[in-house]
Design a protein around this motif. Structure first.
Motif, mmCIF file in Angstrom:
data_model
loop_
_atom_site.group_PDB
_atom_site.id
_atom_site.type_symbol
_atom_site.label_atom_id
_atom_site.label_comp_id
_atom_site.label_asym_id
_atom_site.label_seq_id
_atom_site.Cartn_x
_atom_site.Cartn_y
_atom_site.Cartn_z
ATOM 1 N N GLU A 151 34.278 16.614 28.037
ATOM 2 C CA GLU A 151 33.270 16.612 29.087
ATOM 3 C C GLU A 151 33.917 17.191 30.348
ATOM 4 O O GLU A 151 35.142 17.324 30.438
ATOM 5 C CB GLU A 151 32.800 15.176 29.363
ATOM 6 C CG GLU A 151 32.196 14.462 28.163
ATOM 7 C CD GLU A 151 30.736 14.833 27.941
ATOM 8 O OE1 GLU A 151 30.253 15.771 28.624
ATOM 9 O OE2 GLU A 151 30.100 14.198 27.082
ATOM 10 N N GLU A 152 33.098 17.552 31.333
ATOM 11 C CA GLU A 152 33.604 18.216 32.541
ATOM 12 C C GLU A 152 34.666 17.373 33.257
ATOM 13 O O GLU A 152 35.691 17.891 33.714
ATOM 14 C CB GLU A 152 32.450 18.519 33.490
ATOM 15 C CG GLU A 152 32.873 19.314 34.708
ATOM 16 C CD GLU A 152 31.697 19.736 35.569
ATOM 17 O OE1 GLU A 152 31.922 20.332 36.640
ATOM 18 O OE2 GLU A 152 30.537 19.473 35.164
ATOM 19 N N GLU A 170 37.580 24.713 32.205
ATOM 20 C CA GLU A 170 37.193 24.827 30.810
ATOM 21 C C GLU A 170 37.620 26.139 30.181
ATOM 22 O O GLU A 170 37.493 26.313 28.968
ATOM 23 C CB GLU A 170 35.693 24.649 30.647
ATOM 24 C CG GLU A 170 34.850 25.730 31.274
ATOM 25 C CD GLU A 170 33.362 25.496 31.043
ATOM 26 O OE1 GLU A 170 33.023 24.703 30.139
ATOM 27 O OE2 GLU A 170 32.559 26.086 31.784
ATOM 28 N N SER A 214 29.842 25.870 25.457
ATOM 29 C CA SER A 214 30.470 24.550 25.543
ATOM 30 C C SER A 214 29.474 23.437 25.828
ATOM 31 O O SER A 214 29.655 22.300 25.379
ATOM 32 C CB SER A 214 31.560 24.561 26.619
ATOM 33 O OG SER A 214 31.011 24.915 27.889
ATOM 34 N N ASN A 215 28.409 23.741 26.568
ATOM 35 C CA ASN A 215 27.438 22.693 26.891
ATOM 36 C C ASN A 215 26.774 22.114 25.650
ATOM 37 O O ASN A 215 26.304 20.978 25.660
ATOM 38 C CB ASN A 215 26.368 23.245 27.835
ATOM 39 C CG ASN A 215 26.898 23.484 29.241
ATOM 40 O OD1 ASN A 215 27.889 22.875 29.638
ATOM 41 N ND2 ASN A 215 26.266 24.370 29.977
ATOM 42 N N ARG A 248 29.797 19.528 24.114
ATOM 43 C CA ARG A 248 30.532 18.522 24.882
ATOM 44 C C ARG A 248 30.248 17.110 24.384
ATOM 45 O O ARG A 248 29.117 16.741 24.123
ATOM 46 C CB ARG A 248 30.184 18.641 26.366
ATOM 47 C CG ARG A 248 30.832 19.850 27.028
ATOM 48 C CD ARG A 248 30.518 19.932 28.499
ATOM 49 N NE ARG A 248 31.158 21.094 29.095
ATOM 50 C CZ ARG A 248 30.992 21.480 30.344
ATOM 51 N NH1 ARG A 248 30.190 20.786 31.132
ATOM 52 N NH2 ARG A 248 31.611 22.552 30.801
ATOM 53 N N ASN A 250 39.341 22.764 26.627
ATOM 54 C CA ASN A 250 37.994 22.331 26.243
ATOM 55 C C ASN A 250 37.987 21.383 25.050
ATOM 56 O O ASN A 250 36.933 20.930 24.632
ATOM 57 C CB ASN A 250 37.054 23.519 25.988
ATOM 58 C CG ASN A 250 37.550 24.472 24.914
ATOM 59 O OD1 ASN A 250 38.442 24.137 24.129
ATOM 60 N ND2 ASN A 250 36.980 25.669 24.884
#
Length: 355
Positions: free
Chosen positions: A114-115, A154, A79-80, A83, A158
């Motif tokens: 995003e987070e 997440e 996921s990083n 994002r 997501n």
């Protein structure tokens, strides 16, 4: 919180097109349908619990500020890398009992959260009682004895998209068994090449227009003294994963054997990049020195930085793996690679930094 507007970003350039697998479902992905057709992979969430969080992907009853918040497993693993980015996503599923593939539909302008946005969605679902509804559906259906897995953040949300951007088939379309999507079994976010030539779903990605964006999946693209020219490199970089020049050259380089175990069953050996595809330049992606031929278990551990190798080829094992893990995985401290080149060592030095 005011959502970011996807429309302003879309005006800059077309969205990248991806393909994503969904957990099998017979309720139109509005709520879980039970264990039938689910993955048989013992360590997968859907096998353990009998459902996947993407089984609510097309339940459009709940919206936040005009967006539907949902989950795609292929995005979760890395996921990083995604994002804040926007994709057009074609959806397919696999019936685990027959291995038949089906097209589900197409969603444009899929924004990867995003987070902060993930936390907002989770808290909103919790405050409005929507999360409790999901949990109740699981316990009512009882897809397994374990019930709700208790995942948060997440692992439940997501992505987001507008309802008008979802084009879903009333009945999933069976994919011809000769279609290249049959070459993919895992939940990977697959990149489509030559977007302008893509036609409606039955012909989607015809020929060799698939490649995964995952560092795990993109481990096969080159090796030989005749390094390709610019035109050839372009073709190789966009070729289908698991095919072509790179794998053949690594098979040659490592004499058709796993560099560690000596396994020579070529059908299962993986041409693994030392520095993952997603983190490599085009030159590094095609550099044979950036590749090691590995058996599946070693490839998975190496790819996730649970093992690496020093300049003498001796194995380095992450503290995350217990003695019990090592026994079950067949890993031991005597393992090593005996034929590292200086080029291999250069890439391995970078690989060790993440161990």
């Amino acid at each position: 919180m005011v959502p970011k507007t996807e429309s302003s970003k879309n005006s800059v350039k077309p969205n990248e097109v991806r393909l994503a697998r969904l957990a099998y479902n017979t309720n139109g992905w509005k709520y879980p349908s039970g264990p039938a057709g689910k993955s048989t992979y013992a360590d997968s969430h859907e096998h353990k619990y009998g459902y996947g969080y993407e089984e609510w992907l097309l339940n459009f009853d709940k919206q936040i500020d005009g967006y539907h918040y949902a989950f795609l497993e292929p995005i979760r693993e890395e996921s990083n890398c995604y994002r804040g980015k926007i994709f057009d996503v074609w959806l397919y599923t696999i019936d685990g009992s027959t291995r038949t593939r089906y097209w589900v539909g197409h969603i444009q302008n899929v924004y990867v959260l995003e987070e902060e946005e993930i936390n907002m969605a989770f808290n909103t679902y919790k405050q409005k009682g929507w999360l409790d509804e999901m949990i109740e559906q699981i316990y009512t259906l009882r897809p397994s004895q374990k019930g709700f897995s208790g995942y948060v953040g997440e692992d439940i949300f997501n992505i987001r998209f507008k309802l008008g951007d979802a084009k879903i088939y009333k009945t999933p379309l069976k994919i011809d068994s000769q279609h290249p999507v049959y070459g993919f079994n895992r939940y990977k976010f697959i990149r489509a090449i030559n977007k302008d030539k893509i036609t409606p779903v039955p012909e989607l990605f015809s020929g060799h227009l698939l490649r995964t964006a995952s560092a795990v999946g993109e481990t096969t693209v080159t090796y030989n003294s005749n390094f390709p020219n610019e035109t050839e490199r372009s073709g190789l970089i966009t070729s289908r994963v698991g095919q072509g020049w790179y794998r053949e050259q690594l098979l040659q380089r490592w004499e058709g054997k796993c560099a560690i175990t000596g396994c020579s069953v070529k059908e299962v050996l993986i041409a693994s990049h030392i520095i993952p595809w997603a983190e490599s330049s085009d030159q590094e992606r095609l550099d044979p020195e950036n590749g090691i031929l590995l058996s599946p278990t070693l490839d998975a551990l190496f790819d996730r930085h649970l093992i690496s190798f020093d300049d003498e080829g001796k194995i380095i094992i992450s503290r995350k793996l217990s003695d019990k893990d090592l026994v079950q995985l067949g890993i031991n401290w005597s393992m090593r690679i005996y034929s590292l080149t200086e080029g291999n060592k250069k890439y391995l030095a970078r690989h060790r930094e993440l161990l």
